[in-house]
Write a protein that holds these residues in place. Structure first.
Motif, PDB file in Angstrom:
ATOM      1  N   GLN A 170       0.823  -1.208   0.000  1.00 26.97           N
ATOM      2  CA  GLN A 170       0.000   0.000   0.000  1.00 26.97           C
ATOM      3  C   GLN A 170       0.865   1.269   0.000  1.00 26.97           C
ATOM      4  O   GLN A 170       0.596   2.206  -0.729  1.00 26.97           O
ATOM      5  N   GLN A 171       1.921   1.260   0.821  1.00 27.83           N
ATOM      6  CA  GLN A 171       2.771   2.459   0.939  1.00 27.83           C
ATOM      7  C   GLN A 171       3.969   2.417  -0.009  1.00 27.83           C
ATOM      8  O   GLN A 171       4.973   3.070   0.237  1.00 27.83           O
ATOM      9  N   PHE A 172       3.892   1.652  -1.071  1.00 33.99           N
ATOM     10  CA  PHE A 172       4.920   1.521  -2.112  1.00 33.99           C
ATOM     11  C   PHE A 172       6.201   0.877  -1.580  1.00 33.99           C
ATOM     12  O   PHE A 172       6.744  -0.029  -2.186  1.00 33.99           O
ATOM     13  N   ASN A 173       6.742   1.471  -0.458  1.00 33.59           N
ATOM     14  CA  ASN A 173       7.980   0.954   0.140  1.00 33.59           C
ATOM     15  C   ASN A 173       9.145   0.880  -0.840  1.00 33.59           C
ATOM     16  O   ASN A 173       9.939  -0.055  -0.806  1.00 33.59           O
ATOM     17  N   LEU A 174       9.244   1.888  -1.708  1.00 38.09           N
ATOM     18  CA  LEU A 174      10.453   1.966  -2.540  1.00 38.09           C
ATOM     19  C   LEU A 174      11.606   2.388  -1.646  1.00 38.09           C
ATOM     20  O   LEU A 174      11.397   3.007  -0.605  1.00 38.09           O
ATOM     21  N   PHE A 175      12.843   2.072  -2.064  1.00 37.48           N
ATOM     22  CA  PHE A 175      14.000   2.461  -1.271  1.00 37.48           C
ATOM     23  C   PHE A 175      14.384   3.891  -1.640  1.00 37.48           C
ATOM     24  O   PHE A 175      14.877   4.136  -2.739  1.00 37.48           O
TER      25      PHE A 175
ATOM     26  N   ASN B 203      16.542   0.695  -7.534  1.00 40.81           N
ATOM     27  CA  ASN B 203      15.492  -0.031  -6.824  1.00 40.81           C
ATOM     28  C   ASN B 203      15.178  -1.342  -7.531  1.00 40.81           C
ATOM     29  O   ASN B 203      14.943  -2.357  -6.893  1.00 40.81           O
ATOM     30  N   LEU B 204      15.188  -1.285  -8.868  1.00 44.80           N
ATOM     31  CA  LEU B 204      14.827  -2.465  -9.649  1.00 44.80           C
ATOM     32  C   LEU B 204      15.964  -3.470  -9.756  1.00 44.80           C
ATOM     33  O   LEU B 204      15.719  -4.663  -9.864  1.00 44.80           O
ATOM     34  N   THR B 205      17.204  -2.995  -9.732  1.00 44.81           N
ATOM     35  CA  THR B 205      18.322  -3.913  -9.962  1.00 44.81           C
ATOM     36  C   THR B 205      18.859  -4.522  -8.666  1.00 44.81           C
ATOM     37  O   THR B 205      19.621  -5.482  -8.711  1.00 44.81           O
ATOM     38  N   LEU B 206      18.472  -3.945  -7.507  1.00 43.05           N
ATOM     39  CA  LEU B 206      19.032  -4.413  -6.229  1.00 43.05           C
ATOM     40  C   LEU B 206      18.884  -5.928  -6.044  1.00 43.05           C
ATOM     41  O   LEU B 206      19.878  -6.642  -5.862  1.00 43.05           O
ATOM     42  N   ALA B 207      17.645  -6.402  -6.125  1.00 42.88           N
ATOM     43  CA  ALA B 207      17.430  -7.839  -5.894  1.00 42.88           C
ATOM     44  C   ALA B 207      18.029  -8.716  -6.996  1.00 42.88           C
ATOM     45  O   ALA B 207      18.708  -9.694  -6.690  1.00 42.88           O
ATOM     46  N   PRO B 208      17.836  -8.375  -8.285  1.00 44.01           N
ATOM     47  CA  PRO B 208      18.462  -9.220  -9.311  1.00 44.01           C
ATOM     48  C   PRO B 208      19.973  -9.338  -9.133  1.00 44.01           C
ATOM     49  O   PRO B 208      20.549 -10.405  -9.315  1.00 44.01           O
ATOM     50  N   MET B 209      20.630  -8.229  -8.721  1.00 43.51           N
ATOM     51  CA  MET B 209      22.085  -8.281  -8.589  1.00 43.51           C
ATOM     52  C   MET B 209      22.517  -9.049  -7.352  1.00 43.51           C
ATOM     53  O   MET B 209      23.486  -9.791  -7.370  1.00 43.51           O
ATOM     54  N   TRP B 210      21.797  -8.874  -6.244  1.00 36.75           N
ATOM     55  CA  TRP B 210      22.257  -9.456  -4.978  1.00 36.75           C
ATOM     56  C   TRP B 210      21.615 -10.797  -4.689  1.00 36.75           C
ATOM     57  O   TRP B 210      22.210 -11.654  -4.051  1.00 36.75           O
ATOM     58  N   VAL B 211      20.375 -10.974  -5.117  1.00 31.37           N
ATOM     59  CA  VAL B 211      19.701 -12.245  -4.876  1.00 31.37           C
ATOM     60  C   VAL B 211      19.874 -13.158  -6.084  1.00 31.37           C
ATOM     61  O   VAL B 211      20.211 -14.325  -5.963  1.00 31.37           O
ATOM     62  N   GLY B 212      19.667 -12.565  -7.273  1.00 39.78           N
ATOM     63  CA  GLY B 212      19.755 -13.360  -8.492  1.00 39.78           C
ATOM     64  C   GLY B 212      21.168 -13.514  -9.019  1.00 39.78           C
ATOM     65  O   GLY B 212      21.418 -14.301  -9.924  1.00 39.78           O
ATOM     66  N   ARG B 213      22.120 -12.746  -8.430  1.00 38.30           N
ATOM     67  CA  ARG B 213      23.528 -12.814  -8.861  1.00 38.30           C
ATOM     68  C   ARG B 213      23.670 -12.555 -10.364  1.00 38.30           C
ATOM     69  O   ARG B 213      24.444 -13.219 -11.048  1.00 38.30           O
ATOM     70  N   ILE B 214      22.914 -11.602 -10.859  1.00 38.96           N
ATOM     71  CA  ILE B 214      22.975 -11.260 -12.277  1.00 38.96           C
ATOM     72  C   ILE B 214      23.924 -10.077 -12.436  1.00 38.96           C
ATOM     73  O   ILE B 214      23.919  -9.158 -11.611  1.00 38.96           O
TER      74      ILE B 214
END
Lengths: 370, 248
Positions: free
Chosen positions: B90-95, B103-114
């Protein structure tokens, strides 16, 4: 305003009726806006007119700048004797470090200050900076200790003055900061053991004065060491200062952690980030920039608190000044000596304070709307 | 729509906040590609229900399986499931300290190791998809609420999840911005992703949902196809709720 049913017409913007910029409007608005403001302004001007001239007369007009003891005594305190600084500055700045070798602490401290300044610049926050720190610290201690590369050995008991102050505060803060972050995270941990440990640490250390910590480090700690084993008093005091500042910093950092909306962590978790990834990439960058002013406050406090090491017979900047004023010829001019040391502290603290404001602005790029 | 193995399966799930029994004996299975809208009064447990799916909340009793894996205290399993489940808040919670692109690349780079270059490319594709590519270099707080929420959707899509959870995605938005977010969600729904959406946008429920679930006091009161749910609600409680939210 338009009446009901009337067609809307756009009003073009125009300049305000009264000039709001320039010197005179500024004076009027800020210094003479009403009766009380005007009275206040006049009072301050009167005080400045009364006290500034005599101060100027003492500090500059009548002052003796040469290290000439007879001329200083002839002043009868009608003017400042800055000669005491000229005469004693090596002792004040370097303490009891062997006179002929004082270029070593000079170079070591200059290196350390240069690196501190470089570390302030954000584009330099890269891996190589850590490597550079290790190198500079190694060089610092080689220069200070000697005993290698043809340098004579100088024991820590003779270290003193500005190098000691800079070393105690820099190493104190460099080690205290990461520790404080861990403790702050630990206080919010789900694991009761870790949480209790961190709470105990913070409350115990905050519950006693720094003087007590230094005394314990210097006198009590050796009693608990196995016979024949000694740890250098300087190292013990250094650790004491680190642990002490870390407890305070931990509370500051925890304040930043508390201020972060819960949704930030949830968003990171929902993306599959682990605890440490969330902490490093989402939580700390935001939490720490929230508390930059408070962190700098603690840094400045620690910097000045290092002067307490004089009570365990280490001669930092203030301690070395006392050594210098031990000379009966110059003891009378302690005020000038104190002002000199105060000026050094002020320059350092003011620089830290300005840097804090600068870094705050630079880190806040994302959290402001414009 | 109903295929052999459900992608999400609640079996007798119960949860308490302290003494408060927030989820009561929930049984629910969601088929792959199914689009579900969950509605109900505030405090009825609908947000808690979907937050259990990616373990932002822990259930205390019963079994909850997501994509064949049971949710337990196993952190590695939870992190693996979270990679399959995107969530929009509801509150977006963007960084706020990262740019839209970061914001969009954080997880792919750190979680997905891309690698960064590839993560950037994928992120731009998602931003195009939510029609906001030109804002990539800005910080979230420089965007309007509707734009922020579209970025949040793009961020959740960057790990190509199998399931998307929406927790009242339009409730914090100005009326003028609700449509732009709903449009993105409708497009997403048409592409066959499994979707659970807590919302009171009944127009959205009607046009997109395969099933509407009505919750009250921690229980699923009624569930049906939108046509049946709105046209022929079975329980008194549902009729009462619908009359309130459809009145304005």
């Amino acid at each position: 305003m338009s009446a009901v049913g009337e067609v809307f017409q756009l009003i073009p913007p125009r300049a305000p009726p009264v000039a709001t910029e320039g010197v005179l409007p500024w004076l009027r608005r800020n210094l003479f806006s009403d009766l009380w403001n005007t009275l206040g302004t006049l009072l301050v001007l009167a005080l400045l007119a009364t006290y500034l001239p005599p101060l100027f007369e003492w500090a500059a007009w009548n002052a003796v700048a040469r290290p000439d003891n007879a001329a200083c005594r002839a002043l009868e305190h009608t003017g400042a004797c800055w000669g005491v600084v000229g005469e004693k500055y090596r002792l004040i700045l370097f303490g009891r470090y062997p006179y002929a070798e004082q270029w070593r602490p000079l170079v070591a401290t200059a290196l350390m200050i240069a690196l501190l300044a470089a570390s302030c610049y954000r584009p330099f926050w890269k891996r190589w900076l850590i490597a550079l720190w290790i190198v500079v610290l190694a060089v610092f201690f080689v220069l200070m200790f000697g005993g290698a590369f043809g340098l004579t050995f100088v024991e820590t008991a003779r270290w003193g003055g500005l190098p000691l102050t800079i070393m105690l505060s820099t190493l104190g803060l460099v080690t205290a900061f990461p520790l404080s972050v861990l403790v702050a995270l630990g206080r919010r941990s789900r694991m009761p053991g870790i949480r209790t440990l961190c709470v105990l640490y913070v409350e115990l250390i905050r519950g006693v004065p720094l003087i007590s910590v230094l005394f314990m480090a210097s006198f009590m700690f050796p009693l608990f060491m196995p016979a024949g084993m000694t740890i250098d008093v300087l190292l013990r005091v250094q650790v004491g200062i680190s642990l002490f500042s870390a407890a305070y910093l931990a509370e500051v950092v925890r304040g930043g952690l508390q201020a972060l909306p819960r949704g930030q962590v949830e968003a990171a978790q929902s993306l599959g980030l682990s605890y440490w990834q969330t902490t490093r990439k989402v939580v700390l960058p935001q939490a720490l920039r929230l508390v930059v002013p408070a962190i700098m406050n603690t840094f400045i406090g620690t910097f000045k608190d290092t002067s307490l090491v004089t009570i365990v017979s280490l001669y930092d900047l203030t301690g070395a000044l006392q050594l210098a004023l031990g000379d009966s010829d110059w003891r009378k001019f302690f005020l000038e000596g104190q002002l000199f040391v105060a000026a050094i502290y002020f320059v350092c603290c003011f620089a830290m304070s300005r840097y804090s404001r600068w870094i705050e602005r630079h880190l806040n790029t994302g959290t402001r709307r414009n | 729509m109903q295929t052999a193995t459900p992608i999400i399966e609640f079996a007798h799930v119960n949860k308490w906040y302290g003494q408060f029994h927030v989820l009561r004996d929930i049984d629910l299975s969601v088929a792959r590609g199914e689009r579900i809208v969950i509605c109900g009064p505030s405090g009825s447990g609908k947000s808690t229900l979907i937050r259990c799916i990616n373990r932002l909340e822990e259930h205390q009793e019963g079994v909850l399986r997501v994509d064949g894996v049971e949710l337990t205290d196993d952190l590695k399993a939870i992190e693996a499931i979270r990679r399959q489940v995107g969530m929009v808040f509801q509150q977006f919670n963007l960084f706020p300290h990262l740019t839209v692109l970061e914001n969009l690349t954080l997880a792919p780079m750190w979680v997905g190791r891309i690698p960064k270059r590839e993560a950037d490319e994928r992120a731009m594709q998602q931003l195009v998809r939510v029609k906001i590519a030109e804002q990539a270099a800005k910080y979230p707080l420089q965007l309007s609420g509707g734009q922020q929420q579209r970025v949040a959707i793009a961020r959740a899509l960057c790990l190509t999840p199998k399931i998307m959870l929406f927790d009242e995605p339009t409730s914090a938005l100005d009326p003028e911005m609700i449509k732009e977010v709903l449009d993105v969600m409708i497009e997403l729904a048409n592409q066959g992703i499994t979707m659970l959406c807590v919302t009171h946008e009944m127009g959205f429920a009607r046009s997109v949902a395969d099933r509407v679930i009505f919750m009250d006091q921690g229980q699923i009161v009624e569930q049906n196809t939108p046509a049946e749910f709105f046209g022929n609600p079975k329980s008194e409680r549902t009729r009462d709720f619908l009359s309130k939210i459809l009145a304005h």
